[in-house]
Design an enzyme around this catalytic site. Structure first.
Site, PDB file in Angstrom:
ATOM      1  CG  ASP A 268      -2.093   7.096  -2.048  1.00  0.00           C
ATOM      2  OD1 ASP A 268      -2.946   6.525  -1.352  1.00  0.00           O
ATOM      3  OD2 ASP A 268      -1.019   7.532  -1.582  1.00  0.00           O
TER       4      ASP A 268
ATOM      5  CD  GLU B 106      -2.768  12.920   0.851  1.00  0.00           C
ATOM      6  OE1 GLU B 106      -2.748  11.789   0.351  1.00  0.00           O
ATOM      7  OE2 GLU B 106      -2.836  13.110   2.079  1.00  0.00           O
TER       8      GLU B 106
ATOM      9  CD  GLU C 117      -0.444   2.349  -1.698  1.00  0.00           C
ATOM     10  OE1 GLU C 117       0.657   1.922  -2.117  1.00  0.00           O
ATOM     11  OE2 GLU C 117      -1.179   1.679  -0.950  1.00  0.00           O
TER      12      GLU C 117
ATOM     13  CG  HIS D   9      -0.978  -0.137   6.539  1.00  0.00           C
ATOM     14  ND1 HIS D   9      -0.618   1.021   7.169  1.00  0.00           N
ATOM     15  CD2 HIS D   9      -1.376   0.226   5.289  1.00  0.00           C
ATOM     16  CE1 HIS D   9      -0.802   2.041   6.354  1.00  0.00           C
ATOM     17  NE2 HIS D   9      -1.251   1.591   5.206  1.00  0.00           N
TER      18      HIS D   9
ATOM     19  NE  ARG E  91      -1.525  -3.712  -1.690  1.00  0.00           N
ATOM     20  CZ  ARG E  91      -2.494  -4.604  -1.857  1.00  0.00           C
ATOM     21  NH1 ARG E  91      -2.270  -5.686  -2.570  1.00  0.00           N
ATOM     22  NH2 ARG E  91      -3.678  -4.413  -1.346  1.00  0.00           N
TER      23      ARG E  91
ATOM     24  CG  HIS F 203      -4.131  -2.439   8.499  1.00  0.00           C
ATOM     25  ND1 HIS F 203      -4.815  -3.276   7.659  1.00  0.00           N
ATOM     26  CD2 HIS F 203      -4.185  -1.218   7.926  1.00  0.00           C
ATOM     27  CE1 HIS F 203      -5.278  -2.585   6.624  1.00  0.00           C
ATOM     28  NE2 HIS F 203      -4.911  -1.331   6.761  1.00  0.00           N
TER      29      HIS F 203
END
Ligand code: UD1
Ligand code: UDP
Length: 385
Positions: free
Chosen positions: A100, A122, A136, A205, A207, A238
């Site tokens: 994604d 996936e 995503e 991490h 967003r 990250h």
């Protein structure tokens, strides 16, 4: 003269895509009846290279696109623009994308514009909230509309594809390739050393967690350490500068915190194995940890991966500081509650997803006549322990 073998072009660019595509691109490359090639966008640079090095993958194409602080818009445009000549040159019979990310979405769109079939590894993960995870959830939905071959990891994901109106014939229940990657790497883990206290492994991490939620996450970790002096935290941060800044500000000076750069995949699996408890907002980590029998507290409010939550080894706790503290201390203090969660379950794969996907691809490109019928059944024993 030999007939042209079908060209399968795998396109990926970030760490999680690389982990999940690595065993598949190796298996495709081993098939004499397929011409398997790899194009990386390098949406991530260092974190992608860590995985390419470990699995000894040398891409045919490296677009080297990462820029510090890249935006969704600029990255999407650059992937689309720079992939076009690659698709023209390689003329794949099938483009494979995974998951994604911006890379997956833009590569699927680029292939669609060239009317090249897209295989989506996936496929079918959904929270049903359009902005969560962002972007995503929308990337997944849009890729589903563009893809021809839908490789769903679980029955829940396959059902979501059907609900989108995708024909049954185009949906395949494969298991998640992340378990293939995990099992391949886990056989090389060093022996576990006797522990020195309890350890939290923390990663964050996403967003949608930037800003206040991430402040809450790292503040909670500090408070947990203050409350339980025998507990240590391992925090591989990250490389996103926003994550680096918040993580280091809250935890950088704490004597029982080890802030680390992103770990190579093998040491990261070792860190999962050796942890008491995992706090994460990562998708891949949520899928791997149940196989290792490690309880996971998910630092998000929604999930597209309900299977381990249902199995009882993963719990959603969100990003509120006080809730994270309460839930973590509960598990650290209540050995029965801990034992209930610390069971190895395999709802995401049995280590044979790659084998299934290779056969589906061979069928799709005409290298075998019959549609493979082997599906992933959760609960079956993994191929290798
Ligand atoms: C991306 C994916 C997300 C996935 C995550 C995995 C999108 C929209 N997001 O988010 O779905 O969960 O990867 O980690 O595709 N950076 C480096 N070196 C690296 C990697 C990143 O310096 O090896 C820094 C760069 O400044 C870069 C920033 O991190 O601009 C953000 O990278 P980006 O890929 O845009 O977003 P992620 O947050 O990593
Ligand atoms: N991972 C890793 N090193 C780390 C942290 C994670 O190799 O320091 C691996 C992890 O095992 C999993 C993948 O990276 O396979 C998950 O990537 P990430 O959390 O960046 O993305 P997501 O899965 O949330 O999209």
């Amino acid at each position: 003269m030999n007939p042209r073998r079908p060209v399968i072009l795998s396109v990926f660019g970030t760490r999680p895509e690389a982990v999940k595509m690595a065993p598949l691109v190796k298996a495709l490359a081993a098939r004499p009846d397929l011409d398997a090639r790899v194009a990386v966008t390098a949406q991530h640079r260092q974190m992608l290279d860590q995985v390419l090095d470990l699995f000894e993958i040398i891409p045919e194409v490296d677009l080297d696109l990462m820029q510090a602080g890249q935006t969704l818009e600029s990255l999407t445009a650059r992937v689309l623009g720079q992939l076009e000549p690659v698709l023209e040159h390689h003329r794949p019979d099938l483009v494979l994308v995974q998951g994604d990310t911006t890379t997956a979405f833009a590569a699927a769109l680029g292939a669609f514009y060239k009317q090249i079939p897209v295989g989506h590894v996936e496929a079918g993960l959904r929270t049903t909230e359009r902005y969560n995870p962002f972007p995503e959830e929308m990337n997944r939905r849009l890729i589903s509309q563009m893809a021809t071959l839908h490789l769903a990891p679980t029955e829940t994901a396959a059902a979501a594809c059907r609900k989108d109106g995708i024909a049954e014939e185009a949906i395949h229940l494969t298991g998640n390739t992340v378990i293939d990657a995990l099992l391949q790497v886990a056989s090389n883990l060093p022996e576990q050393q006797a522990g020195n206290g309890r350890t939290l492994l923390v990663t964050a991490h996403r967003r949608e967690n930037w800003g206040a939620p991430m402040e809450g996450i790292f503040a909670a970790v500090r408070a947990i350490l203050e409350a339980r002096p025998d507990v240590h935290a391992v925090v591989p941060l990250h490389l996103n500068p926003l994550v680096q800044e918040v993580g280091r500000r809250h935890l950088g000076d704490h004597p029982r915190v080890r802030i680390l750069p992103p770990l190579d995949y093998l040491p990261f699996i070792e860190a999962m194995r050796d942890a008491t408890l995992i706090l994460t907002d990562s998708g891949g980590v949520q899928e791997e940890a149940p196989s290792l029998g490690k309880p996971v507290l998910v630092l998000r409010s929604t999930t597209e991966r309900p299977e381990a939550v249902t199995a009882g080894t993963v719990r959603m706790v969100g990003t509120d500081r006080d809730t994270i503290i309460t839930e973590t201390l509960h598990l650290l203090d209540d050995s029965e509650a801990y034992a209930t969660m610390a069971r190895a379950v395999n709802p995401y794969g049995d280590g044979r997803a790659v084998e299934r996907i290779v056969e589906i691809i061979r069928w799709f490109v005409g290298a075998r006549p019959d549609r493979p019928e082997d599906s992933f059944t959760p609960g079956a024993r993994p191929a290798r322990a």
